[in-house]
Design a protein around this motif. Structure first.
Motif, mmCIF file in Angstrom:
data_model
loop_
_atom_site.group_PDB
_atom_site.id
_atom_site.type_symbol
_atom_site.label_atom_id
_atom_site.label_comp_id
_atom_site.label_asym_id
_atom_site.label_seq_id
_atom_site.Cartn_x
_atom_site.Cartn_y
_atom_site.Cartn_z
ATOM 1 N N ASP A 57 28.876 -49.145 -39.446
ATOM 2 C CA ASP A 57 27.871 -50.057 -38.888
ATOM 3 C C ASP A 57 27.423 -49.587 -37.512
ATOM 4 O O ASP A 57 26.234 -49.641 -37.173
ATOM 5 C CB ASP A 57 28.431 -51.474 -38.802
ATOM 6 C CG ASP A 57 28.544 -52.149 -40.164
ATOM 7 O OD1 ASP A 57 27.845 -51.714 -41.102
ATOM 8 O OD2 ASP A 57 29.331 -53.106 -40.282
ATOM 9 N N ARG A 58 28.376 -49.124 -36.708
ATOM 10 C CA ARG A 58 28.026 -48.598 -35.382
ATOM 11 C C ARG A 58 27.139 -47.363 -35.511
ATOM 12 O O ARG A 58 26.181 -47.188 -34.747
ATOM 13 C CB ARG A 58 29.289 -48.250 -34.597
ATOM 14 C CG ARG A 58 30.111 -49.435 -34.131
ATOM 15 C CD ARG A 58 31.389 -48.943 -33.446
ATOM 16 N NE ARG A 58 31.091 -48.112 -32.284
ATOM 17 C CZ ARG A 58 31.949 -47.209 -31.783
ATOM 18 N NH1 ARG A 58 33.108 -46.984 -32.375
ATOM 19 N NH2 ARG A 58 31.606 -46.512 -30.714
ATOM 20 N N ALA A 59 27.447 -46.520 -36.490
ATOM 21 C CA ALA A 59 26.645 -45.310 -36.703
ATOM 22 C C ALA A 59 25.213 -45.677 -37.062
ATOM 23 O O ALA A 59 24.255 -45.091 -36.533
ATOM 24 C CB ALA A 59 27.277 -44.455 -37.795
ATOM 25 N N SER A 102 20.839 -39.382 -47.547
ATOM 26 C CA SER A 102 21.262 -40.715 -47.124
ATOM 27 C C SER A 102 22.593 -40.688 -46.386
ATOM 28 O O SER A 102 23.030 -41.715 -45.845
ATOM 29 C CB SER A 102 21.384 -41.652 -48.336
ATOM 30 O OG SER A 102 22.454 -41.251 -49.179
ATOM 31 N N GLY A 103 23.262 -39.513 -46.320
ATOM 32 C CA GLY A 103 24.636 -39.470 -45.855
ATOM 33 C C GLY A 103 24.867 -39.309 -44.368
ATOM 34 O O GLY A 103 26.010 -39.391 -43.911
ATOM 35 N N TYR A 104 23.817 -39.069 -43.570
ATOM 36 C CA TYR A 104 24.024 -38.804 -42.144
ATOM 37 C C TYR A 104 24.861 -39.864 -41.427
ATOM 38 O O TYR A 104 25.677 -39.516 -40.562
ATOM 39 C CB TYR A 104 22.683 -38.635 -41.432
ATOM 40 C CG TYR A 104 21.841 -37.489 -41.936
ATOM 41 C CD1 TYR A 104 22.099 -36.175 -41.554
ATOM 42 C CD2 TYR A 104 20.794 -37.718 -42.816
ATOM 43 C CE1 TYR A 104 21.323 -35.129 -42.029
ATOM 44 C CE2 TYR A 104 20.016 -36.672 -43.295
ATOM 45 C CZ TYR A 104 20.289 -35.388 -42.910
ATOM 46 O OH TYR A 104 19.531 -34.353 -43.377
ATOM 47 N N PRO A 105 24.704 -41.164 -41.733
ATOM 48 C CA PRO A 105 25.565 -42.144 -41.045
ATOM 49 C C PRO A 105 27.057 -41.881 -41.264
ATOM 50 O O PRO A 105 27.872 -42.201 -40.382
ATOM 51 C CB PRO A 105 25.133 -43.484 -41.658
ATOM 52 C CG PRO A 105 23.707 -43.268 -42.049
ATOM 53 C CD PRO A 105 23.670 -41.843 -42.537
ATOM 54 N N VAL A 128 28.062 -39.387 -38.573
ATOM 55 C CA VAL A 128 28.101 -40.024 -37.253
ATOM 56 C C VAL A 128 29.306 -40.950 -37.151
ATOM 57 O O VAL A 128 29.983 -41.017 -36.108
ATOM 58 C CB VAL A 128 26.782 -40.763 -36.983
ATOM 59 C CG1 VAL A 128 26.859 -41.560 -35.685
ATOM 60 C CG2 VAL A 128 25.625 -39.763 -36.912
ATOM 61 N N ALA A 129 29.628 -41.678 -38.230
ATOM 62 C CA ALA A 129 30.808 -42.541 -38.224
ATOM 63 C C ALA A 129 32.084 -41.726 -38.022
ATOM 64 O O ALA A 129 32.992 -42.132 -37.273
ATOM 65 C CB ALA A 129 30.879 -43.335 -39.526
ATOM 66 N N GLU A 130 32.171 -40.566 -38.673
ATOM 67 C CA GLU A 130 33.329 -39.694 -38.495
ATOM 68 C C GLU A 130 33.454 -39.245 -37.045
ATOM 69 O O GLU A 130 34.569 -39.224 -36.474
ATOM 70 C CB GLU A 130 33.201 -38.479 -39.416
ATOM 71 C CG GLU A 130 34.250 -37.392 -39.219
ATOM 72 C CD GLU A 130 35.657 -37.804 -39.612
ATOM 73 O OE1 GLU A 130 36.620 -37.244 -39.047
ATOM 74 O OE2 GLU A 130 35.792 -38.699 -40.481
ATOM 75 N N LEU A 131 32.342 -38.906 -36.421
ATOM 76 C CA LEU A 131 32.375 -38.465 -35.024
ATOM 77 C C LEU A 131 32.710 -39.627 -34.087
ATOM 78 O O LEU A 131 33.406 -39.430 -33.083
ATOM 79 C CB LEU A 131 31.045 -37.812 -34.655
ATOM 80 C CG LEU A 131 30.746 -36.511 -35.412
ATOM 81 C CD1 LEU A 131 29.318 -36.055 -35.153
ATOM 82 C CD2 LEU A 131 31.728 -35.405 -35.023
#
Length: 399
Positions: free
Chosen positions: A10-12, A342-345, A348-351
């Protein structure tokens, strides 16, 4: 009553809503050529095309992509006028997409155009020519591509040229020849980014020596993490702060994990035996590839593996010199949780889970890519005051 904790995903998504992804490389135009000969009625990307493509508008929106460099790629099997014509047809395809989907796609030629498209809720669409064979050793053709909107050129693809060496072929020019150096200078004068993905390390170092503008790696990762020649050596990554360039980590599994590279060698040999290349996207090629994959499962690659590259690249080059270049529709399949646009979030969530700050992530996803194009534009304005178009030829400089 305490509110539920906000998940990393959600933050991503919230971060990407403000600082969307600029992706450095997507091969949708070539996939459309191969599959339907650019018949956009047969591959209407306004609708889910997951059965055929990594890319469509619903999934670009789900991935919170704000700008895309579409690759106007031509294979090395095309040379001379055929390569130039195919590149022009690729450019025409990108323009056709923008004309067909004006509420979603906005052609962009400058950093200001990128920002304007973002403010209007559209996906800024830029173009990058993949492979210097597309100019057929002609600086006039290079200038024509720039006038048509091409904003980077990858100096080589998989084969070496008379004037530039590829990472995946025997050398012909010992890096850059004198004409290759002139190509870089003319790109600087035009404001076209010099893309060093696909080139040999010798070519990377020569280009960094010659260029007066920041360079780009549109889809390359860290060689220290995965020892594939398509990845970037640490000494080149360490030179990016002095140059101002940006390295955009790719998601291609064989460039992410060495085990995947070994699997791809076997899969490629199998495809060639059946008359296909591994990247072919025709229905028959896909069937052959899927049959092989069922019998020989590929090593698992995830966003965590991509993040390992980005962690290393940040340590060596610094956060101001990183981006992402997925290479969607230019690979048979991506990492498990980065399977399509569609997978970029998920990345970003992993980072975020690795404690990357939101300000650093905003640089990775949006600001670095916009800045590098703006810097190239600034260098071009300065150079154009001092010199006109180069009329040099390969025969003159490399005789």
């Amino acid at each position: 009553m305490m509110s539920a904790p906000v998940s990393s995903l959600d933050r991503a998504r919230a971060l990407l809503a403000e600082h969307p992804v600029v992706d450095g490389h997507n091969d949708l135009p070539w996939a459309l050529r191969e599959q339907v000969r650019y018949d956009l009625d047969r591959r209407d990307i306004a609708h889910d095309q997951a059965a055929h493509l990594h890319t469509d508008l619903p999934r670009l929106r789900a991935g919170l992509v704000g700008a895309q460099f579409w690759s106007v790629y031509v294979p090395c099997s095309l040379t001379g006028d055929s390569a130039v014509s195919a590149c022009l047809e690729q450019i025409d395809a990108v323009r056709a997409l923008a004309a067909r989907y004006p509420d979603d796609i906005q052609l962009a030629f400058t950093a200001d155009d990128m920002e304007k498209a973002r403010s209007q809720g559209r996906i800024a669409s830029l173009m990058g020519a993949e492979g210097g064979h597309a100019i057929d050793e002609s600086l006039a053709t290079l200038r024509a591509l720039h006038r048509l909107g091409v904003r980077y050129m990858t100096l080589t693809h998989n084969d070496s040229l008379a004037w530039a060496d590829s990472a995946t072929d025997d050398p012909r020019a010992d890096g850059l020849s004198r004409f290759g150096e002139e190509v870089v200078r003319e790109m600087n004068r035009l404001g076209m980014l010099v893309d060093l993905s696909h080139v040999a390390a010798t070519t990377m170092r020569d280009a960094l020596r010659v260029t007066e503008a920041p360079v780009l790696f549109s889809h390359s990762s860290a060689r220290a993490v995965c020892a594939h020649p398509r990845n970037i050596p640490d000494d080149v990554l360490a030179a990016l702060p002095g140059n101002g360039g940006v390295a955009m980590a790719t998601f291609v599994p064989k460039f992410v994990r060495i085990e995947a590279a070994e699997w791809w060698e076997g899969a490629s040999a199998h495809m060639e035996k059946h008359g296909f290349e591994l990247f072919d996207s025709t229905e028959e090629a896909v069937r052959v590839r899927e049959a092989y994959t069922e019998e020989h499962p590929a090593p698992r690659v995830t966003a965590s593996d991509v993040a390992d590259h980005l962690d290393h690249m940040r340590e060596v080059a610094g956060i101001d010199h990183l981006g992402v270049g997925g290479d969607y529709d230019g690979m048979p399949f991506g990492p498990d949780d980065l399977a399509d646009v569609s997978g970029y979030p998920n990345l970003v969530a992993e980072l975020l889970d690795r404690h990357w700050s939101e300000s650093d992530l905003a640089k990775l996803t949006w600001h670095n890519a916009v800045r590098v194009l703006r810097d190239a534009e600034s260098v071009a304005r300065r150079l154009q005051k001092d010199r006109g178009p180069s009329i040099a030829t390969l025969a003159q400089l490399d005789a």
